[in-house]
Scaffold this active site. Structure first.
Site, PDB file in Angstrom:
ATOM      1  N   SER A 408      -9.345 130.802-106.131  1.00 15.32           N
ATOM      2  CA  SER A 408      -9.538 129.864-105.025  1.00 15.32           C
ATOM      3  C   SER A 408     -10.717 130.095-103.793  1.00 15.32           C
ATOM      4  O   SER A 408     -10.644 129.589-102.975  1.00 15.32           O
ATOM      5  CB  SER A 408      -8.224 129.549-104.328  1.00 15.32           C
ATOM      6  OG  SER A 408      -7.503 130.599-104.134  1.00 15.32           O
ATOM      7  N   HIS A 429     -11.132 125.214-109.931  1.00 23.23           N
ATOM      8  CA  HIS A 429     -10.127 125.573-109.025  1.00 23.23           C
ATOM      9  C   HIS A 429      -9.106 124.481-108.876  1.00 23.23           C
ATOM     10  O   HIS A 429      -9.571 123.318-108.388  1.00 23.23           O
ATOM     11  CB  HIS A 429     -10.784 125.835-107.675  1.00 23.23           C
ATOM     12  CG  HIS A 429      -9.665 126.032-106.511  1.00 23.23           C
ATOM     13  ND1 HIS A 429     -10.056 125.705-105.033  1.00 23.23           N
ATOM     14  CD2 HIS A 429      -8.578 126.546-106.537  1.00 23.23           C
ATOM     15  CE1 HIS A 429      -9.242 126.016-104.297  1.00 23.23           C
ATOM     16  NE2 HIS A 429      -8.126 126.506-105.194  1.00 23.23           N
ATOM     17  N   GLU A 441     -11.680 121.358-108.014  1.00 24.24           N
ATOM     18  CA  GLU A 441     -13.087 121.879-107.525  1.00 24.24           C
ATOM     19  C   GLU A 441     -13.798 122.610-108.399  1.00 24.24           C
ATOM     20  O   GLU A 441     -13.041 123.596-108.993  1.00 24.24           O
ATOM     21  CB  GLU A 441     -12.684 122.863-106.208  1.00 24.24           C
ATOM     22  CG  GLU A 441     -12.791 122.271-104.943  1.00 24.24           C
ATOM     23  CD  GLU A 441     -12.831 123.346-103.768  1.00 24.24           C
ATOM     24  OE1 GLU A 441     -13.334 123.228-102.720  1.00 24.24           O
ATOM     25  OE2 GLU A 441     -12.150 124.302-104.005  1.00 24.24           O
ATOM     26  N   ASN A 479     -11.092 125.135 -98.877  1.00 27.42           N
ATOM     27  CA  ASN A 479     -10.331 126.254 -98.192  1.00 27.42           C
ATOM     28  C   ASN A 479     -11.482 126.681 -96.951  1.00 27.42           C
ATOM     29  O   ASN A 479     -10.942 127.368 -96.065  1.00 27.42           O
ATOM     30  CB  ASN A 479     -10.144 127.558 -99.014  1.00 27.42           C
ATOM     31  CG  ASN A 479      -8.876 126.994 -99.758  1.00 27.42           C
ATOM     32  OD1 ASN A 479      -8.134 125.962 -99.456  1.00 27.42           O
ATOM     33  ND2 ASN A 479      -8.663 127.883-100.998  1.00 27.42           N
TER      34      ASN A 479
END
Ligand code: T1G
Length: 675
Positions: A408, A429, A441, A479
């Site tokens: 991640s 991801h 992702e 993130n």
């Protein structure tokens, strides 16, 4: 310009055919063609009935959404549908694929409807922040009753041909391969039948209990959205004794309110953003894809298990690898229980569950991945361990196999660099729970080969995901922006705010939860140095006291046995302590400041991500946040939302709090541009 509408004679029946790929959207030319064809059929004395059908993969899939917000080209769809219904000769709708929105409304204007068993009909306009604006909210209740009309319009999921038959929304099923012949036969059968059944002449019976129950049952789902309530109001109008014309006038007024509102603009943006995200600008659409017939997953933990479930559900066999038998058994056990739970909700048949479990090969032997076309590692986040694994995979995997990491935030290029085939390495991801969250992702490494990227992007839809390309940077798109929210939120705790105040602003904004509720869900101890004597932050203080979040029923909030959060007097004490020790005096912080210091920085980071080319387009960032983090759909995502409130407003808010503004954002705001 050739009209997308043509007519064919089959005996005394005029077959009106639309050929407007890809989905026979009811654009201006289609409407004009339909109007002309109906006029032709009515005027031609030798014609006794008409059939409307479509070429290609589907019946009309709705109004042409690309025309919304532009001046209307006559005739409007309501006019065409009223003309069909008013026809003196029966008109039969021959349905295949998905008759959606305006397409469904065209069928309701017809006197008879026939569909192949695989067809679906529905009014998904509410998913675009709208309502069926061509008579659907008035005709559906008159044919199928208030209850189904509420489901179809305010929730917007299509129903099967079988369910439509049971509800009277279609009159009969055709052979799967004989739709046209069966429709023409049906037209001949009803050619002389009179009076013609017209939905607008039907009566809808009021059902206030059903409406109240429906509102109550969906209150949480409809929170923040304007369109569901408008759909419900229109269905109620259809059944309150008003005439059809009064109902139509009400529907039109409600439709225009939604059409000119920000929510529908946002939801229409998302419709196209989601489809745009699937395209990689610099890779030709016809790039040959690598066949993915067998997948390997390394790690049978929460992520590995969820990832495997996606491929098994798509009919792709999976070999799952663990290092210890008990971990492997635990992982495959969770997969079976999750499937059985879904089967209990009717999502899968038990046969399907057994077939999926049958296609899952658990093993402790990495070598068993030698014949996989795609291998995804979902082991814990440690770069050295991942690099060692990629070194092994480089030796084991067959030539042409795609090697993917579910990391991640770690650097994909570093993993690729330890292999002899960096072009075959990519990031995939997934978001937890991986069998539920729609976002994927796809992290493009510096050397990821175009066909590898194209193959993984094309894989998303079959496994039920929405894929977005991200470049290699810490935290990728989602993130990376998330981290911009946490820091200022913690700073404001030191200045006078409390976790529940900050979280309330985010929840009121439409987020599923705020930064501190999210910390408690993820675990306050994530990344903690584990030294209870070293208290350098509020987080350290909580962790030192064992307040690790939901799992400990205490974190930034106290939790009851049902994990319901409540503000914690102990946390308020810890924060007040901390402020005092830091010599901070608290001050009032209003909700607008919280928005400016937690949401604006995310937009700001989005602008940096765009400027660095870590995302192809701003709308991709919106798709990431809506499908990965529950950003409210009715605002269109962070970048579209910033456009809606004005980039100059965002810049002013950031500058007010001394937050450095990303050059791209500043530049666009100065030029009055949008993302
Ligand atoms: N208008 C314009 N373009 C459309 C479109 C539409 N209605 N539907 C699809 N497209 C484009 C889409 O952008 C994509 O383009 C291509 O077609 C293939 O779509 C008055 C107001 C039908 C189930 O909400 O749900 O009617 O990316 O990739 O997965 O009451 O498309 O290739 O350039 O999605 O096979 C109501 C919307 C409109 C249905 C097919 N109708 N469409 O799914 O293909 S509002 C809808 C879908 C309305 C009236 C009101 C799906 C699909 P490109 P795709 P798919």
């Amino acid at each position: 310009m050739t009209s997308p509408i043509r007519t064919e004679r089959q005996g005394d029946v005029l077959v009106i055919v639309s050929n407007n790929p890809p989905v026979n959207a009811l654009g201006a030319a289609v409407r004009q063609g339909l109007e002309a064809a109906i006029k032709e059929g009515v005027a031609d004395a030798s014609i006794t009935a008409m059939v409307i059908r479509c070429d290609g993969r589907t019946f009309f899939a709705g109004a042409d959404i690309t025309e919304f917000g532009k001046p209307l080209q006559e005739p409007g769809l309501p006019t065409v549908i009223d003309m069909i219904e008013a026809s003196s000769k029966p008109v039969v709708a021959a349905i295949h694929g998905t008759a959606l929105g305006g397409g469904c409304e065209v069928t309701l204007g017809c006197h008879y409807r026939i569909a192949v068993p695989s067809a679906k009909i529905g009014t998904p306009e509410v998913k675009l922040g709208l309502l069926p604006g061509a008579g659907g909210t008035q005709r559906i209740p008159r044919i199928a009753g208030v209850k189904l009309a509420l489901e179809m319009t305010a929730i917007g999921n299509p129903i099967s041909a079988k369910a439509a038959l049971a509800a009277g929304l279609i009159d009969r099923l055709a052979g799967e391969d004989s739709l046209v012949a069966d429709a023409v036969a049906f037209a001949n059968e009803v050619a002389a039948k009179r009076p013609l059944p017209r939905a607008s002449e039907g009566i809808a019976t009021a059902d206030p209990e059903a409406v109240a129950a429906f509102r109550k049952a969906n209150a949480r789902k409809f929170r923040g959205f304007d369109a569901p309530a408008a759909n419900i109001a229109c269905v109620e109008k259809a059944a309150d004794g008003s005439s059809f014309a009064e109902g139509i006038a009400f529907e039109r007024a409600e439709f225009m309110k939604l059409m000119t509102g920000t929510q529908s603009a946002a939801q229409r943006h998302l419709f196209f953003a989601e489809r745009q995200a699937a395209k990689v600008d610099d890779i030709p659409a016809d790039t040959a894809l690598r066949p993915i017939k067998k997948v390997g997953v390394i790690g049978a933990g929460t992520m590995g298990g969820g990832i495997s479930m996606n491929f098994l559900a798509a009919g792709i066999p999976v070999t799952i690898v663990e290092t210890a038998q008990d971990a492997l058994d635990r992982g495959t056990g969770v997969i079976r229980r999750n499937y059985e739970a879904s089967a209990a909700k009717g999502r899968f048949t038990t046969d399907k569950v057994e077939a999926m479990m049958g296609a899952l090969t658990p093993t402790l032997d990495l070598e068993q991945l030698a014949d996989c076309d795609l291998i995804i590692e979902a082991i814990y986040e440690n770069m050295d361990v991942k690099k060692e694994l990629f070194g092994k995979l480089d030796r084991i995997a067959k030539p042409g196999a795609i090697l993917a990491s579910n990391t991640s935030y770690l650097n994909i290029d570093e993993m690729a660099a330890v292999t002899s085939r960096p072009g075959d390495v990519i990031g995939m991801h997934f978001f937890s729970p991986a069998n539920v969250m729609k976002l994927l992702e796809v992290v493009r490494g510096a050397q990821t080969a175009p066909d590898v990227l194209a193959t993984v992007m094309a894989l998303a839809k079959p496994i039920g995901k929405v894929a977005v390309v991200s470049g290699v940077c810490p935290g990728f798109i989602g993130n990376r922006m998330l981290s911009q929210r946490q820091q200022p939120a913690t700073e404001m705790l030191m200045e006078g705010a409390l976790p529940e105040q900050i979280d309330k602003v985010h929840v009121d904004f439409g987020m599923p939860m705020g930064p501190f509720q999210m910390s408690d869900l993820a675990g306050v101890d994530i990344g903690w140095h584990r030294d209870p004597t070293r208290i350098e932050s509020i987080r350290d203080a909580l962790a030192a006291e064992g307040r690790w979040g939901q799992k400990k029923q205490a974190g930034f909030y106290d939790y009851d046995e049902r994990r319901t959060p409540s503000p914690s007097p102990r946390v308020a004490e810890i924060i007040a302590d901390f402020r005092a020790k830091a010599g901070k005096t608290d001050r009032p912080i209003d909700d607008q400041e919280i928005v400016e210091r937690t949401l604006y920085p995310m937009v700001n980071e989005g602008a940096k991500i765009l400027a660095e080319g870590m995302a192809q387009r701003a709308s991709d960032i919106d798709v990431v946040w809506i499908y990965g983090y529950g950003w409210p759909v009715y605002t269109g995502g962070p970048m579209f939302w910033a456009n809606t409130i004005g980039l100059d407003t965002v810049v002013a808010g950031l500058e007010k709090h001394g937050i450095p503004v990303a050059p791209l954002l500043k530049e666009k705001a100065a030029k009055g541009e949008r993302f």
